[in-house]
Structures are given as structure tokens and as C-alpha cells.
Design an enzyme around this catalytic site. Structure first.
Site, PDB file in Angstrom:
ATOM      1  N   ASP A 148      59.431  -9.100  31.587  1.00 53.80           N
ATOM      2  CA  ASP A 148      59.136  -7.710  31.240  1.00 53.80           C
ATOM      3  C   ASP A 148      57.630  -7.540  31.035  1.00 53.80           C
ATOM      4  OD1 ASP A 148      60.262  -5.006  30.326  1.00 53.80           O
ATOM      5  OD2 ASP A 148      58.822  -5.523  28.753  1.00 53.80           O
ATOM      6  N   HIS A 184      57.010   4.463  30.702  1.00 55.82           N
ATOM      7  CA  HIS A 184      56.938   3.703  29.437  1.00 55.82           C
ATOM      8  C   HIS A 184      57.342   4.552  28.227  1.00 55.82           C
ATOM      9  CE1 HIS A 184      54.607   0.086  27.627  1.00 55.82           C
ATOM     10  NE2 HIS A 184      55.544   0.491  26.787  1.00 55.82           N
ATOM     11  N   LYS A 206      55.747  -1.013  33.753  1.00 58.12           N
ATOM     12  CA  LYS A 206      55.893   0.341  33.182  1.00 58.12           C
ATOM     13  C   LYS A 206      54.648   1.183  33.435  1.00 58.12           C
ATOM     14  CE  LYS A 206      58.311  -2.048  29.455  1.00 58.12           C
ATOM     15  NZ  LYS A 206      57.534  -3.189  28.995  1.00 58.12           N
ATOM     16  N   TYR A 219      49.832  -3.658  28.497  1.00 56.08           N
ATOM     17  CA  TYR A 219      49.746  -4.927  27.757  1.00 56.08           C
ATOM     18  C   TYR A 219      48.466  -5.692  28.097  1.00 56.08           C
ATOM     19  CZ  TYR A 219      54.711  -3.989  26.845  1.00 56.08           C
ATOM     20  OH  TYR A 219      55.903  -3.406  26.480  1.00 56.08           O
TER      21      TYR A 219
HETATM   22  N1  LIG Z   1      59.127  -0.340  26.219  1.00 57.48           N
HETATM   23  C1  LIG Z   1      58.436  -0.419  25.090  1.00 57.48           C
HETATM   24  O1  LIG Z   1      57.884   0.577  24.587  1.00 57.48           O
HETATM   25  C2  LIG Z   1      58.348  -1.718  24.394  1.00 57.48           C
HETATM   26  C3  LIG Z   1      58.680  -2.870  25.073  1.00 57.48           C
HETATM   27  N2  LIG Z   1      58.601  -4.085  24.448  1.00 57.48           N
HETATM   28  C4  LIG Z   1      58.942  -5.277  25.230  1.00 57.48           C
HETATM   29  O2  LIG Z   1      59.898  -6.060  24.489  1.00 57.48           O
HETATM   30  C5  LIG Z   1      59.376  -7.354  24.279  1.00 57.48           C
HETATM   31  C6  LIG Z   1      59.892  -7.957  22.989  1.00 57.48           C
HETATM   32  O3  LIG Z   1      59.544  -7.182  21.875  1.00 57.48           O
HETATM   33  P1  LIG Z   1      58.381  -7.581  20.824  1.00 57.48           P
HETATM   34  O4  LIG Z   1      57.993  -6.337  20.158  1.00 57.48           O
HETATM   35  O5  LIG Z   1      57.360  -8.398  21.521  1.00 57.48           O
HETATM   36  O6  LIG Z   1      59.076  -8.432  19.714  1.00 57.48           O
HETATM   37  P2  LIG Z   1      60.226  -9.533  19.539  1.00 57.48           P
HETATM   38  O7  LIG Z   1      61.253  -8.900  18.700  1.00 57.48           O
HETATM   39  O8  LIG Z   1      60.604 -10.137  20.828  1.00 57.48           O
HETATM   40  O9  LIG Z   1      59.466 -10.599  18.649  1.00 57.48           O
HETATM   41  C7  LIG Z   1      58.389 -11.354  19.113  1.00 57.48           C
HETATM   42  C8  LIG Z   1      57.853 -12.168  17.939  1.00 57.48           C
HETATM   43  O10 LIG Z   1      58.874 -13.075  17.503  1.00 57.48           O
HETATM   44  C9  LIG Z   1      58.353 -14.409  17.526  1.00 57.48           C
HETATM   45  N3  LIG Z   1      59.460 -15.268  17.980  1.00 57.48           N
HETATM   46  C10 LIG Z   1      59.950 -15.388  19.244  1.00 57.48           C
HETATM   47  N4  LIG Z   1      60.990 -16.238  19.268  1.00 57.48           N
HETATM   48  C11 LIG Z   1      61.173 -16.663  17.998  1.00 57.48           C
HETATM   49  C12 LIG Z   1      62.073 -17.554  17.396  1.00 57.48           C
HETATM   50  N5  LIG Z   1      63.022 -18.175  18.086  1.00 57.48           N
HETATM   51  N6  LIG Z   1      61.964 -17.789  16.056  1.00 57.48           N
HETATM   52  C13 LIG Z   1      60.999 -17.160  15.338  1.00 57.48           C
HETATM   53  N7  LIG Z   1      60.097 -16.287  15.857  1.00 57.48           N
HETATM   54  C14 LIG Z   1      60.187 -16.047  17.179  1.00 57.48           C
HETATM   55  C15 LIG Z   1      57.199 -14.375  18.497  1.00 57.48           C
HETATM   56  O11 LIG Z   1      56.245 -15.369  18.177  1.00 57.48           O
HETATM   57  P3  LIG Z   1      55.755 -16.491  19.260  1.00 57.48           P
HETATM   58  O12 LIG Z   1      55.287 -15.766  20.468  1.00 57.48           O
HETATM   59  O13 LIG Z   1      54.661 -17.193  18.520  1.00 57.48           O
HETATM   60  O14 LIG Z   1      56.958 -17.353  19.488  1.00 57.48           O
HETATM   61  C16 LIG Z   1      56.626 -12.998  18.222  1.00 57.48           C
HETATM   62  O15 LIG Z   1      55.853 -13.014  17.049  1.00 57.48           O
HETATM   63  C17 LIG Z   1      57.861  -7.129  24.302  1.00 57.48           C
HETATM   64  O16 LIG Z   1      57.128  -8.315  24.369  1.00 57.48           O
HETATM   65  C18 LIG Z   1      57.740  -6.192  25.471  1.00 57.48           C
HETATM   66  O17 LIG Z   1      57.862  -6.904  26.683  1.00 57.48           O
HETATM   67  C19 LIG Z   1      58.290  -4.166  23.119  1.00 57.48           C
HETATM   68  C20 LIG Z   1      57.943  -3.041  22.400  1.00 57.48           C
HETATM   69  C21 LIG Z   1      57.907  -1.728  22.989  1.00 57.48           C
HETATM   70  C1  LIG Z   2      54.680  -2.482  23.057  1.00 59.22           C
HETATM   71  C2  LIG Z   2      54.830  -1.273  23.814  1.00 59.22           C
HETATM   72  O1  LIG Z   2      55.337  -1.320  24.892  1.00 59.22           O
HETATM   73  C3  LIG Z   2      54.391  -0.067  23.265  1.00 59.22           C
HETATM   74  C4  LIG Z   2      54.001   0.005  21.852  1.00 59.22           C
HETATM   75  O2  LIG Z   2      54.359   0.918  23.953  1.00 59.22           O
END
Ligand SMILES: NC(=O)C1=CN([C@@H]2O[C@H](COP(=O)(O)OP(=O)(O)OC[C@H]3O[C@@H](n4cnc5c(N)ncnc54)[C@H](OP(=O)(O)O)[C@@H]3O)[C@@H](O)[C@H]2O)C=CC1
Ligand SMILES: CC(=O)C(C)=O
Length: 318
Positions: free
Chosen positions: A47, A114, A81, A52
């Protein structure tokens, strides 16, 4: 190389691995290795998003894993997106072309709007006035969608979707769309389980993708003392009972509901453990219990866009 991830089928017949890896906040210096590790572990769904700021480095990983023979392009499912400053119809094609160039791809599997709300189209991704307030644009997301539809026929994207659309916005888009959205990517986890939006979207042939499934602990606006989904004692009790981690329970929670899920990690062992979720299922009782944790708890409220006429979380119930 085959992967053990089950796939879901879209309304247009294309398939998508139900588990993918997120890339928001994955720093350019770490995301190439993370995506290569993910592909080696078996992930086939990545994704991405222009905003980003790391698509080029994600693209390097994809290019390297295709070049070394680990995967073929057609084994991968790549989403990106369209950012809020490119909603004006004449900007849509160029935005996609830039994303394809960044990722070094000929086509995307899925291209999403997005957010429903547009920002002023002046080059800055977060255009703001002197006081820091985001400058809005009133481009209608229906007009944006109409500019995206031809991209499918031209073979630049296989499927189109939306992200952060509420039920009324989905309904309005469907009234005008010729190419139907296959996915609505929204925040989803036990504190915001999206039961009503899921039911609504599915009744129109649209699947949900769960973003921030672990509660986005690294979101930039997190403050000390904020609630941490991963530390929830009720989830910990369920995880301990079945011998899994809380993160694995949170990922399985989505898979067991038929929701695509995209946890982000740049840590190889966490990327691996987040993928190690195909040897168990949550019981109906545990799913029901987890559903009861809903508290309208949003970790990504997009407060910068409050006041925009298309802000999805301000005026409508779901
Ligand atoms: N369409 C939109 O508007 C949005 C889309 N997204 C998408 O969704 C994805 C995921 O959401 P996101 O907000 O990043 O958050 P997540 O809920 O996926 O959490 C990510 C965090 O959790 C930590 N983590 C990952 N695996 C573990 C584990 N097994 N145990 C403990 N901690 C863990 C990561 O740290 P580390 O990397 O150090 O492991 C990071 O700090 C985004 O990266 C993006 O691609 C997100 C927000 C908005
Ligand atoms: C993380 C993300 O996709 C946002 C905030 O739009």
C-alpha cells in the site's frame, strides 16, 4: 513465487491479497529494505501513496525483487493514491504518471482517491495560509472520479477505489460512476470497527481495506499518555489465551471479517510476525467480544481539513 495469503475478489473480477504492507511513515532510508523483506516473507500487496514521499524507494524494492526473480510483476498487487492537491480533473493523469514513474511501474493494481476533500492546487502538498490553516479547493470528488475512469481503459490502472469516504459520499459517487469503486480504504480496528460502513459498502459491491489496524502508534500527532490499542488489556487477554500477539489478533480480526488489512512495519521480525496469521482463526465469541470494544475511537481524524465541505468525519454518522 507463490504466497500463502488468501485473496479476495473484487466486483470487477480482479483479486487482491487480503493482507498487505503499509508504507506511511516508512522513511525513505528504511522502506526499500522493509519492502524487500516483506516480499521475501511472502507479502504480495503493498500500500503506497504519493503523499508518503517514499514511492521511489518502494519502487526500488519492487524493481529489485522482480530483477532477482523472487516475484513477477503480475504476482504483486500495488496500490497508490491520488493526493488532495491533484483532484482537479486536468491534474489527475499527470499525478498518476508521476506515481507510476516513482514506483517504476507500467500500471497500478488499484488507484484510490486518498480523501474526498481537495486542497488548493499550487504545488505544495499541504498548502497553508500564514496562520498554518490548510487552503481548500472546492473540486467535487465526482469530477475527480470522472477523470480517473479513462485510466482503466488505457491500462494504467486495473481497478479504482476510494479512501476515507463516508457512506453518503460513497452513495453519491455511485450515482455518477461508470467504473465502480472496488474498495473503500478507511481506518478500522476494534475501537472503530466500521460495522455500518462495511455493511453499506458491501451491499454495493465495495470491500473495505483497514488502515491503521494496529492503532497507528507512530502517527505524528500521538501524544504521551494517548490510548495505545496494542496495550489494551482486553486484547492482551485474548491474545494470551490463544498464544498469539495482540498485533496478530488485530490483523486476524480484519481477515476473519473479510476486510483487507495493511499493517505497516519497517522491522523485519515484526513484518514476519504480522504475516504469521494464517494458522489460526478467531472464534465467533472472540470476534463478538472484540466488536464490543468499539468507541468511535479515531486515530487519524484529519483535523487539518475540518471545515471542508467534503470532510468525511464531520457531519455524517458513518
Ligand atoms: N488511506 C489513508 O488515508 C491512510 C492509509 N494508511 C495506510 O495504512 C497503513 C497502516 O496504518 P498505519 O497508520 O501506518 O499504522 P499501523 O496501525 O499499521 O501501525 C504501524 C505502527 O505499528 C508498529 N508495529 C507494526 N507491527 C507491530 C507489531 N507486530 N508489534 C508492535 N508494533 C508494531 C510499527 O512500528 P515498526 O515500523 O517499527 O514495526 C508502527 O509504529 C499505512 O502505513 C498506510 O499504508 C494509514 C493511514 C491513513
Ligand atoms: C496516512 C495517510 O494516508 C493520511 C494521513 O492521509
Amino acid at each position: 513465487m507463490a504466497s500463502k495469503v488468501p485473496k479476495v475478489k473484487f466486483s470487477n473480477g480482479y483479486e487482491c491479497p487480503i493482507l498487505g504492507i503499509g508504507t506511511w511513515k516508512s522513511k525513505p532510508g528504511e522502506v526499500t529494505q522493509a519492502v524487500k523483506d516483506a516480499i521475501d516473507i511472502g507479502y504480495r500487496h503493498i500500500d503506497c501513496a504519493f503523499v508518503y514521499g517514499n514511492e521511489k524507494e518502494v519502487g526500488e524494492a519492487i524493481t529489485q525483487k522482480i530483477a532477482d526473480g523472487t516475484v513477477k510483476r503480475e504476482d504483486l498487487f500495488i496500490t497508490s493514491k491520488l493526493w488532495n492537491t491533484f483532484h482537479r480533473p486536468d491534474l489527475v493523469r499527470g499525478a498518476l504518471q508521476q506515481t507510476l514513474k516513482n514506483l517504476n511501474l507500467q500500471y497500478l493494481d488499484l488507484y484510490l482517491i486518498h480523501w474526498p476533500q481537495a486542497y488548493k492546487e499550487d504545488g505544495e502538498l499541504f498548502p497553508a495560509d500564514e496562520s498554518g490553516k490548510i487552503l481548500f479547493s472546492d473540486v467535487d470528488y465526482v469530477d475527480t472520479w470522472k477523470a480517473m475512469e479513462p485510466l482503466v481503459n488505457e491500462g494504467l490502472v486495473k481497478s479504482l477505489g476510494i479512501s476515507n469516504f463516508n457512506s453518503k459520499q460513497v452513495k453519491r459517487l455511485l450515482e455518477h460512476a461508470t467504473v465502480k469503486p472496488v474498495v473503500n480504504q478507511v481506518e478500522c480496528h476494534p475501537y472503530l470497527n466500521q460495522v455500518r460502513l462495511k455493511q453499506f459498502c458491501e451491499s454495493h459491491g465495495i470491500l473495505l481495506t483497514a488502515y491503521s489496524p494496529l492503532g497507528s502508534p507512530d502517527r505524528p500527532w500521538a501524544k504521551p499518555g494517548d490510548t495505545q490499542l496494542l496495550d489494551d488489556p482486553k486484547l492482551k487477554a485474548i491474545a494470551d489465551k490463544i498464544g498469539k500477539t495482540v498485533a496478530q489478533v488485530l490483523i486476524r480480526y480484519q481477515i476473519d471479517r473479510g476486510i483487507i488489512v495493511i499493517p505497516k512495519s519497517v522491522n523485519k521480525s515484526r513484518i514476519a510476525s504480522n504475516f504469521d496469521v494464517f494458522d489460526f482463526k478467531l472464534s465467533a465469541e472472540d470476534l463478538q467480544l472484540i466488536n464490543s470494544f468499539d468507541c468511535n475511537g479515531r486515530f487519524v481524524p484529519m483535523t487539518a481539513s475540518l471545515g471542508h465541505k467534503y470532510h468525511p468525519f464531520e457531519n455524517d454518522e458513518f
